[in-house]
Scaffold this motif. Structure first.
Motif, PDB file in Angstrom:
ATOM      1  N   SER A 180     -50.564  -6.453   0.379  1.00  0.00           N
ATOM      2  CA  SER A 180     -49.721  -7.254   1.277  1.00  0.00           C
ATOM      3  C   SER A 180     -48.241  -6.946   1.077  1.00  0.00           C
ATOM      4  O   SER A 180     -47.839  -6.300   0.102  1.00  0.00           O
ATOM      5  N   GLY A 181     -47.440  -7.464   1.985  1.00  0.00           N
ATOM      6  CA  GLY A 181     -45.995  -7.300   1.845  1.00  0.00           C
ATOM      7  C   GLY A 181     -45.464  -7.972   0.603  1.00  0.00           C
ATOM      8  O   GLY A 181     -44.493  -7.507  -0.008  1.00  0.00           O
ATOM      9  N   PHE A 182     -46.111  -9.074   0.190  1.00  0.00           N
ATOM     10  CA  PHE A 182     -45.670  -9.767  -1.016  1.00  0.00           C
ATOM     11  C   PHE A 182     -45.871  -8.889  -2.255  1.00  0.00           C
ATOM     12  O   PHE A 182     -45.034  -8.836  -3.145  1.00  0.00           O
ATOM     13  N   ALA A 183     -47.018  -8.197  -2.321  1.00  0.00           N
ATOM     14  CA  ALA A 183     -47.278  -7.314  -3.456  1.00  0.00           C
ATOM     15  C   ALA A 183     -46.272  -6.167  -3.489  1.00  0.00           C
ATOM     16  O   ALA A 183     -45.826  -5.750  -4.556  1.00  0.00           O
ATOM     17  N   LYS A 184     -45.909  -5.672  -2.310  1.00  0.00           N
ATOM     18  CA  LYS A 184     -44.923  -4.580  -2.256  1.00  0.00           C
ATOM     19  C   LYS A 184     -43.548  -5.072  -2.697  1.00  0.00           C
ATOM     20  O   LYS A 184     -42.811  -4.354  -3.394  1.00  0.00           O
ATOM     21  N   LEU A 185     -43.186  -6.315  -2.293  1.00  0.00           N
ATOM     22  CA  LEU A 185     -41.906  -6.873  -2.731  1.00  0.00           C
ATOM     23  C   LEU A 185     -41.872  -7.028  -4.248  1.00  0.00           C
ATOM     24  O   LEU A 185     -40.869  -6.735  -4.896  1.00  0.00           O
ATOM     25  N   LYS A 186     -42.985  -7.496  -4.806  1.00  0.00           N
ATOM     26  CA  LYS A 186     -43.071  -7.655  -6.253  1.00  0.00           C
ATOM     27  C   LYS A 186     -42.886  -6.315  -6.956  1.00  0.00           C
ATOM     28  O   LYS A 186     -42.181  -6.216  -7.968  1.00  0.00           O
ATOM     29  N   THR A 187     -43.494  -5.260  -6.422  1.00  0.00           N
ATOM     30  CA  THR A 187     -43.377  -3.926  -7.010  1.00  0.00           C
ATOM     31  C   THR A 187     -41.933  -3.444  -6.984  1.00  0.00           C
ATOM     32  O   THR A 187     -41.409  -2.927  -7.977  1.00  0.00           O
ATOM     33  N   VAL A 188     -41.268  -3.625  -5.849  1.00  0.00           N
ATOM     34  CA  VAL A 188     -39.883  -3.173  -5.705  1.00  0.00           C
ATOM     35  C   VAL A 188     -38.975  -3.916  -6.683  1.00  0.00           C
ATOM     36  O   VAL A 188     -38.155  -3.307  -7.393  1.00  0.00           O
ATOM     37  N   LEU A 189     -39.121  -5.236  -6.737  1.00  0.00           N
ATOM     38  CA  LEU A 189     -38.240  -6.026  -7.587  1.00  0.00           C
ATOM     39  C   LEU A 189     -38.448  -5.715  -9.068  1.00  0.00           C
ATOM     40  O   LEU A 189     -37.487  -5.551  -9.826  1.00  0.00           O
ATOM     41  N   ASP A 190     -39.717  -5.602  -9.487  1.00  0.00           N
ATOM     42  CA  ASP A 190     -39.975  -5.297 -10.899  1.00  0.00           C
ATOM     43  C   ASP A 190     -39.469  -3.917 -11.276  1.00  0.00           C
ATOM     44  O   ASP A 190     -39.009  -3.698 -12.403  1.00  0.00           O
ATOM     45  N   HIS A 191     -39.545  -2.966 -10.348  1.00  0.00           N
ATOM     46  CA  HIS A 191     -39.014  -1.632 -10.643  1.00  0.00           C
ATOM     47  C   HIS A 191     -37.499  -1.685 -10.804  1.00  0.00           C
ATOM     48  O   HIS A 191     -36.932  -1.052 -11.712  1.00  0.00           O
ATOM     49  N   ILE A 192     -36.843  -2.463  -9.979  1.00  0.00           N
ATOM     50  CA  ILE A 192     -35.386  -2.621 -10.098  1.00  0.00           C
ATOM     51  C   ILE A 192     -35.030  -3.186 -11.468  1.00  0.00           C
ATOM     52  O   ILE A 192     -34.028  -2.801 -12.091  1.00  0.00           O
ATOM     53  N   LEU A 193     -35.878  -4.069 -11.969  1.00  0.00           N
ATOM     54  CA  LEU A 193     -35.598  -4.730 -13.243  1.00  0.00           C
ATOM     55  C   LEU A 193     -36.105  -3.963 -14.461  1.00  0.00           C
ATOM     56  O   LEU A 193     -36.043  -4.456 -15.579  1.00  0.00           O
ATOM     57  N   GLY A 194     -36.640  -2.739 -14.252  1.00  0.00           N
ATOM     58  CA  GLY A 194     -36.904  -1.895 -15.411  1.00  0.00           C
ATOM     59  C   GLY A 194     -38.293  -1.346 -15.578  1.00  0.00           C
ATOM     60  O   GLY A 194     -38.503  -0.482 -16.422  1.00  0.00           O
TER      61      GLY A 194
END
Length: 551
Positions: A170-184
């Motif tokens: 889902s789009g939520f899972a993709k958002l989670k992936t993007v944000l966690d990658h930004i944070l390290g």
């Protein structure tokens, strides 16, 4: 507007599997910084304590709170270990930094337990995608050093999406992936994002093409207990319950998926003699007002959420509609048995404890022990036993006494030590000796005595003639002579084949073999002619011990 979007992203960052990670340093291998927070494999290891390894899920962190709660209920019966692949936790379970590293870690914990005198068997408790990572880690087709079923006979999965999650892809899972990658966290390999591979599927359905093969079946010999979270929303008016809305989900993983192992692997039908499964459920109820408030915080509240009839219809039809998303999202944040809280909810902890306690009892009853092989080199008539090759020796023997490697009378050792006559049976007429070479060889050296041997009593505390250690090393008892040494108080007791490893005994001690537990242990170290400084000897368990006995 921007502030609102950021707020939504931050809330969704915690929606799936718990707390946000801190900034992480890029990891290079299993031994690198990606495992810095895994429990050291030697910590608290002893033969009396069963290792229990906890494995977190997608975007998760080490299950420290779960370990603490289990430890408070299980006490000194277990040693608890948390495996951490957090830096790579955005990737799919089969990723080279997850399943193979988990296999390595489990094998190392098992090895450390054996070195501490245990049997090397461990219990594994997983949360969410950690259960899928374990399935790959135990399959030789996916990892080089797969964990054998004998090492992990018991597995507990908490909310593992064996058949995926409606949030997967889902789009939520993709958002989670993007944000966690930004944070390290490390960026998933192209096409191998865990959030995309966790899509909801039916029995026998394949994973998305880029995710590879379905998680393999666990090997035969494993008892798997699946624990699902199941939230029910109560509608009330002025403090009185009107009706309930069963969600059959922990907010992320539906109950049929968390209990779905038997239909989740290749072909959708498990092997006839495969792992045995049992299912449990952590049920909880939560008031609609709390769910609604949480859904509002997540900006998920649609107009349809107020009409429960629409939500029930969508749930029955497996439709991931906005009202269903609102209910599930609110449950994830607010319900005690939700996916993010399942691994620490007291009901789930109690159920996991029950499973582990039952496993401990069963494992204690079936605990392996050192195998003792008793060898009689002659028959009751004093002639060489069947199957032994005989070789005559012209060496003159003298000064015989009781053999140190026998629990029976009339088994002797004689000088000189160069003759190798330290395990000898007295033959018929008492003028012939049949002396063994190595206990794993069917070979006897025949000596003739100048006069009949006197009756010889047995040694009170015999040591094994030979030992096979848990790593396959074969060692034979010392028979006098000058041996290499070392700078400390340890001296050689058994010579071992093929390498500079010796079974050692502390000077002044009467035996090198610790037989105080079902699995015997010895201390293994190095020696040389210069009496060098060597590291302290390591403890190694004994697989097989050989004793010489009378027929």
């Amino acid at each position: 507007m921007i502030a609102r979007v950021l707020a939504v992203l931050l809330v969704f960052a915690a929606l799936f599997v718990g707390p946000m990670p801190g900034l992480a340093v890029a990891a290079k291998s299993c031994a690198g910084s990606d495992r810095t927070h895994s429990t050291p494999v030697t910590q608290s290891q002893s033969a009396a304590r069963r290792p229990v390894v906890l494995v977190h899920g997608w975007t998760g962190t080490p299950m420290i709170e779960t370990a603490s709660k289990l430890g408070s209920q299980l006490g000194e019966q277990v040693s608890l270990f948390t495996f951490d692949y957090g830096h790579w936790a955005l990737s799919w379970a089969a990723d080279e930094h997850i399943a193979p590293c988990l296999a390595t870690y489990l094998n190392q914990v098992s090895g450390a337990h054996r070195k501490a005198g245990g049997d090397g068997r461990i219990i594994v408790v997983t949360h969410s995608m950690g259960g899928l990572a374990l399935r790959y880690a135990m399959d030789a087709g996916h990892v080089k050093d797969a964990v054998p079923a004998a090492t992990v006979p018991y597995v507990v999965t908490l909310g593992t999406p064996h058949l995926g999650s409606p949030w997967g892809g889902s789009g939520f899972a993709k958002l989670k992936t993007v944000l966690d990658h930004i944070l390290g966290r490390a960026q998933p390999t192209t096409g191998q994002a865990g959030g995309d591979c966790l899509v909801l599927r039916d029995r026998g359905d394949r994973l998305p093409d880029h995710c590879g093969e379905l998680p393999p079946w666990l090997p035969a010999g494993i008892q798997l207990t699946q624990i699902a979270g199941d939230a029910t929303v109560d509608r009330s008016l002025f403090g009185f319950k009107l009706y309930s809305i069963p969600l059959f989900s922990d907010g992320i993983v539906p109950v049929p998926s968390a209990h779905g192992y038997p239909t989740s692997g290749p072909t959708g039908a498990p092997p006839v003699n495969g792992a045995k499964t049992a299912s449990r459920t952590d049920r909880c109820t939560i008031d609609f007002g709390l769910v609604n408030a949480a859904a509002r915080d997540l900006r998920l509240v649609p107009a349809g959420m107020a009409i429960d009839y629409l939500t029930l219809q969508d749930l029955q039809n497996d439709k991931f509609s906005p009202p269903v998303q609102a209910y599930l999202g609110g449950v994830v944040v607010a319900a005690p048995c939700s996916h993010t809280r399942l691994a620490t909810d007291q009901s789930a902890i109690n159920q996991t404890t029950e499973v582990i306690k039952e496993a401990l009892v069963t494992m204690k009853k079936s605990a392996p022990q050192t195998k003792v092989v008793k060898i009689a080199g002659i028959d009751k008539d004093g002639k060489p036993a069947a199957g032994f090759a005989i070789e005559d020796s012209g060496t003159h023997l003298d000064g015989c006494d009781a053999s140190k490697a026998s629990e029976s009378p009339d088994i002797v050792r004689c000088g000189p030590t160069a003759a190798g006559a330290d395990v000898c049976w007295i033959g018929s007429g008492r003028e012939t000796l049949y002396c063994g070479t190595f206990p794993w060889e069917k070979k006897l050296l025949r000596y003739t005595l100048p006069a009949p041997s006197e009756p010889m009593a047995a040694t009170r505390t015999p040591d094994p003639w030979g030992l096979v250690l848990s790593d396959g090393l074969r060692c034979r008892i010392r028979n006098g002579g000058a041996w290499p040494g070392r700078a400390d108080e340890w001296v050689g007791a058994y010579s071992c084949e093929g390498e500079n490893r010796w079974i050692l005994v502390r000077a002044g001690m009467t035996t090198a073999v610790d037989r105080s537990k079902p699995i015997w242990t010895v201390r293994v170290g190095q020696l040389d002619a210069e009496n060098s400084d060597f590291p302290p000897p390591e403890t190694v368990s004994v697989a097989t011990a050989y004793l010489a006995v009378a027929p």
